[in-house]
Design a protein around this motif. Structure first.
Motif, PDB file in Angstrom:
ATOM      1  N   SER A 188      19.945   3.667   1.660  1.00 30.99           N
ATOM      2  CA  SER A 188      19.181   2.550   3.558  1.00 30.99           C
ATOM      3  C   SER A 188      20.364   1.752   3.654  1.00 30.99           C
ATOM      4  N   ASP A 189      20.348   2.001   5.321  1.00 31.99           N
ATOM      5  CA  ASP A 189      21.283   1.606   5.758  1.00 31.99           C
ATOM      6  C   ASP A 189      20.637  -0.389   6.689  1.00 31.99           C
ATOM      7  N   ARG A 190      19.470  -0.499   6.142  1.00 32.65           N
ATOM      8  CA  ARG A 190      18.669  -1.295   6.738  1.00 32.65           C
ATOM      9  C   ARG A 190      19.565  -3.090   6.850  1.00 32.65           C
ATOM     10  N   PHE A 191      19.051  -3.411   7.274  1.00 36.49           N
ATOM     11  CA  PHE A 191      19.986  -4.677   7.096  1.00 36.49           C
ATOM     12  C   PHE A 191      19.250  -5.591   6.210  1.00 36.49           C
ATOM     13  N   MET A 192      18.367  -5.870   5.261  1.00 35.09           N
ATOM     14  CA  MET A 192      17.637  -5.939   4.439  1.00 35.09           C
ATOM     15  C   MET A 192      17.107  -4.688   3.811  1.00 35.09           C
ATOM     16  N   VAL A 193      16.901  -4.914   1.845  1.00 34.76           N
ATOM     17  CA  VAL A 193      16.170  -3.528   1.716  1.00 34.76           C
ATOM     18  C   VAL A 193      15.335  -4.033   0.071  1.00 34.76           C
ATOM     19  N   ALA A 194      13.555  -3.535   0.746  1.00 44.27           N
ATOM     20  CA  ALA A 194      13.133  -3.973  -0.486  1.00 44.27           C
ATOM     21  C   ALA A 194      13.026  -2.975  -1.792  1.00 44.27           C
ATOM     22  N   LEU A 195      13.429  -3.422  -2.278  1.00 43.21           N
ATOM     23  CA  LEU A 195      13.281  -2.664  -4.121  1.00 43.21           C
ATOM     24  C   LEU A 195      12.064  -2.701  -4.587  1.00 43.21           C
ATOM     25  N   CYS A 196      11.514  -1.468  -4.826  1.00 39.60           N
ATOM     26  CA  CYS A 196       9.514  -1.754  -5.621  1.00 39.60           C
ATOM     27  C   CYS A 196       9.513  -1.689  -6.689  1.00 39.60           C
ATOM     28  N   THR A 197       9.003  -2.769  -7.572  1.00 41.39           N
ATOM     29  CA  THR A 197       9.190  -2.831  -8.924  1.00 41.39           C
ATOM     30  C   THR A 197       8.288  -2.836  -9.172  1.00 41.39           C
ATOM     31  N   CYS A 198       6.900  -2.887  -8.573  1.00 43.16           N
ATOM     32  CA  CYS A 198       6.064  -2.298  -9.508  1.00 43.16           C
ATOM     33  C   CYS A 198       5.652  -0.849  -9.483  1.00 43.16           C
ATOM     34  N   ARG A 199       5.934   0.201  -9.353  1.00 42.53           N
ATOM     35  CA  ARG A 199       5.916   1.032  -9.286  1.00 42.53           C
ATOM     36  C   ARG A 199       5.231   1.838  -8.790  1.00 42.53           C
ATOM     37  N   ARG A 200       4.541   1.221  -7.980  1.00 42.42           N
ATOM     38  CA  ARG A 200       3.188   1.748  -7.565  1.00 42.42           C
ATOM     39  C   ARG A 200       3.518   2.220  -6.447  1.00 42.42           C
ATOM     40  N   SER A 201       4.988   2.174  -5.927  1.00 42.85           N
ATOM     41  CA  SER A 201       5.213   2.727  -4.415  1.00 42.85           C
ATOM     42  C   SER A 201       5.785   3.829  -4.075  1.00 42.85           C
ATOM     43  N   ARG A 202       4.655   4.762  -3.213  1.00 45.82           N
ATOM     44  CA  ARG A 202       4.974   5.925  -2.867  1.00 45.82           C
ATOM     45  C   ARG A 202       6.383   6.702  -2.143  1.00 45.82           C
ATOM     46  N   THR A 203       6.923   5.647  -1.660  1.00 43.24           N
ATOM     47  CA  THR A 203       7.676   5.775  -0.940  1.00 43.24           C
ATOM     48  C   THR A 203       9.476   4.829  -1.759  1.00 43.24           C
ATOM     49  N   LEU A 204       9.261   5.107  -3.221  1.00 48.04           N
ATOM     50  CA  LEU A 204       9.988   4.934  -4.218  1.00 48.04           C
ATOM     51  C   LEU A 204      11.186   5.319  -3.661  1.00 48.04           C
ATOM     52  N   PRO A 205      12.788   4.684  -3.977  1.00 47.93           N
ATOM     53  CA  PRO A 205      12.845   3.405  -4.615  1.00 47.93           C
ATOM     54  C   PRO A 205      12.229   2.084  -3.541  1.00 47.93           C
ATOM     55  N   TRP A 206      11.615   2.491  -2.490  1.00 45.64           N
ATOM     56  CA  TRP A 206      11.052   1.032  -1.939  1.00 45.64           C
ATOM     57  C   TRP A 206       9.994   1.004  -1.465  1.00 45.64           C
ATOM     58  N   CYS A 207      10.117  -0.291  -1.588  1.00 42.96           N
ATOM     59  CA  CYS A 207       8.393  -0.326  -1.508  1.00 42.96           C
ATOM     60  C   CYS A 207       7.531  -0.566   0.163  1.00 42.96           C
ATOM     61  N   ASP A 208       6.530  -0.094  -0.731  1.00 41.81           N
ATOM     62  CA  ASP A 208       5.340   0.209   0.306  1.00 41.81           C
ATOM     63  C   ASP A 208       4.126  -0.977   0.655  1.00 41.81           C
ATOM     64  N   THR A 209       4.576  -2.054  -0.074  1.00 40.22           N
ATOM     65  CA  THR A 209       3.105  -3.502  -0.436  1.00 40.22           C
ATOM     66  C   THR A 209       2.427  -2.315  -1.147  1.00 40.22           C
ATOM     67  N   SER A 210       2.775  -1.787  -1.827  1.00 42.93           N
ATOM     68  CA  SER A 210       1.410  -1.073  -2.455  1.00 42.93           C
ATOM     69  C   SER A 210       1.346  -2.214  -4.000  1.00 42.93           C
ATOM     70  N   HIS A 211       1.735  -3.000  -4.575  1.00 42.12           N
ATOM     71  CA  HIS A 211       1.995  -3.932  -4.850  1.00 42.12           C
ATOM     72  C   HIS A 211       0.811  -4.799  -5.012  1.00 42.12           C
ATOM     73  N   ARG A 212       0.375  -4.913  -3.223  1.00 40.82           N
ATOM     74  CA  ARG A 212      -0.864  -6.348  -3.014  1.00 40.82           C
ATOM     75  C   ARG A 212      -1.287  -5.894  -3.826  1.00 40.82           C
ATOM     76  N   PRO A 213      -2.541  -6.965  -4.347  1.00 41.39           N
ATOM     77  CA  PRO A 213      -3.785  -6.783  -4.937  1.00 41.39           C
ATOM     78  C   PRO A 213      -4.845  -6.279  -3.972  1.00 41.39           C
ATOM     79  N   ARG A 214      -5.864  -5.257  -4.543  1.00 42.28           N
ATOM     80  CA  ARG A 214      -7.016  -5.020  -4.145  1.00 42.28           C
ATOM     81  C   ARG A 214      -7.402  -6.386  -3.702  1.00 42.28           C
ATOM     82  N   GLU A 215      -7.991  -5.428  -2.536  1.00 48.07           N
ATOM     83  CA  GLU A 215      -9.695  -6.146  -2.909  1.00 48.07           C
ATOM     84  C   GLU A 215     -11.250  -5.745  -3.185  1.00 48.07           C
TER      85      GLU A 215
END
Lengths: 68, 342
Positions: free
Chosen positions: A38-65
């Motif tokens: 990734s060439d982005r100025f900042m990169v968010a690496l997934c740590t919850c392993r729920r991301s559908r775009t691994l290794p990048w974060c896709d906000t799937s860590h957010r708690p479910r309503e």
């Protein structure tokens, strides 16, 4: 000692305790499926392993309503 | 496939009421705005959510972006037009203030956005997916085109009004929005690619006559915040709100567009926003909002207001779209004609 290399400034990464790890880009990530870049100025690496775009974060860590 | 749409209509061809008709006349013929127009624009007869107000406001704001065909660039700072604009903005802001709870904290405004909705399949993206065709995807792209074809532009007005941490982080995100130095990756260009992939004409404001007030209001909100230094914190709140909600919303759009058979460029626009905005959300909340509040804690209610007003207008737009589609109607002012194979 002459010509000693300048000490490299450490790269600071930011850990969101409930979310990704933020690393300044560009970044290469070695994964079992190969190297992802990734060439982005900042990169968010997934740590919850729920991301559908691994290794990048896709906000799937957010708690479910709760269902109403 | 040829681009679908009604024959190209001039921006002044379809005013939406007394105010926008009189305004279009002044703009088109280089006339001064009469005092009566200022009074009418600020009067109780103008619906603050309605087509007349939002179309008129959109035309006035457009003078600050790329201008209107046949209107002199000098009119951007025409005092008479600015008085009309101020009257319309006053009506709009009064309605927003009445509808949005305030004062609120950043935590109160953003907390609810940081959860995943229980019903992931619902909403506009779910409705796009269930048609088994592209017409809803096309309508949605047309509704969003006034916004995404100037994506990140109004936020650039915040830059001279920020300092230090907030400024550096804000500009880094904007740089990403503007393609990080590559014209083909500018987000507005990616949206134009999406429109073309869906068989639409990606010309700037090409579909303006078809876009209803509920969609124009979302654009007018960020133009209003962007053009007034007094609302800089609300502009940051708007930006942060969009970045916070965009990633999961874009993931649902990737699924919806994939399900209804859209092409790769259409899917790419939303796929790019899934990962980009997961980063932007982190940076905007930590560095931009964090930095701004460190500089001036008194701005907090305005940041929250910017977020809450954005959520309100996005909910109104989603209601408008779903109500129209559920009743078998177009969500546009004029339905798009069925595309014909070239």
């Amino acid at each position: 000692m002459p010509n000693a290399p300048e000490p490299r400034a450490p790269r600071r990464v930011v850990v969101d305790p409930h979310g990704p790890v933020l690393v300044e880009g560009p970044v290469e990530v070695e994964t079992p499926d190969g190297i992802r870049r990734s060439d982005r100025f900042m990169v968010a690496l997934c740590t919850c392993r729920r991301s559908r775009t691994l290794p990048w974060c896709d906000t799937s860590h957010r708690p479910r309503e709760r269902r109403r | 496939m040829s681009a679908v749409g009604p024959a190209e209509a001039a921006w002044y061809a379809e005013p939406r009421g007394e105010v926008s008709a009189a305004l279009a006349d002044c703009l088109r013929h280089g006339r001064e705005a009469p005092a009566g127009l200022v009074r009418a624009a600020g009067g109780a007869g103008v619906d603050p959510w309605g087509d007349d107000l939002h179309f008129a406001l959109y035309l006035l704001y457009e003078l600050h972006y790329r201008g209107l065909d046949g209107v002199s660039d000098d009119r951007e700072w025409d005092p008479g037009l600015l008085r009309v604009r101020a009257a319309l903005e006053g009506r709009f802001l009064d309605a927003l203030r009445e509808a949005v709870p305030s004062p609120r904290t950043v935590e109160e405004s953003f907390g609810p956005l940081l959860t995943t909705p229980a019903d992931r399949a619902g909403g506009v993206s779910g409705s796009i997916a269930e048609t088994g065709g592209l017409w809803r995807a096309r309508e949605y792209a047309v509704l969003r085109s006034p916004y995404h074809l100037k994506e990140a532009d109004p936020h650039a007005w915040a830059i001279p009004r920020l300092t230090g941490r907030a400024k550096a982080a804000f500009v880094a995100i904007e740089y990403d929005e503007f393609g990080a130095g590559r014209a083909e990756a500018v987000h507005a260009r990616l949206f134009a690619d999406l429109m073309e992939d869906l068989g639409l004409d990606a010309g700037y404001n090409r579909y303006l006559p078809a876009v209803p007030a509920a969609a124009l209001a979302t654009v007018n909100l960020m133009s209003l915040f962007g053009l007034h230094r007094a609302w800089r914190a609300a502009l940051v709140g708007h930006f942060a709100c969009v970045e916070t909600t965009s990633s999961p919303g874009s993931a649902r759009m990737v699924d919806a567009l994939t399900a209804c058979g859209a092409g790769p460029a259409a899917i790419r626009f939303y796929a790019e926003h899934v990962t980009a905005d997961a980063v932007h959300e982190q940076v905007v909340r930590r560095e931009v909002i964090g930095g701004l509040l460190e500089d001036d804690p008194a701005l907090e209610p305005r940041i929250a207001f910017g977020c809450d007003a954005t959520v309100l207008l996005e909910d109104r737009l989603a209601d408008h779209i779903l109500t129209a589609w559920t009743n078998g109607r177009s969500a546009l002012r004029h339905p798009l004609p069925q595309p014909v194979a070239a």
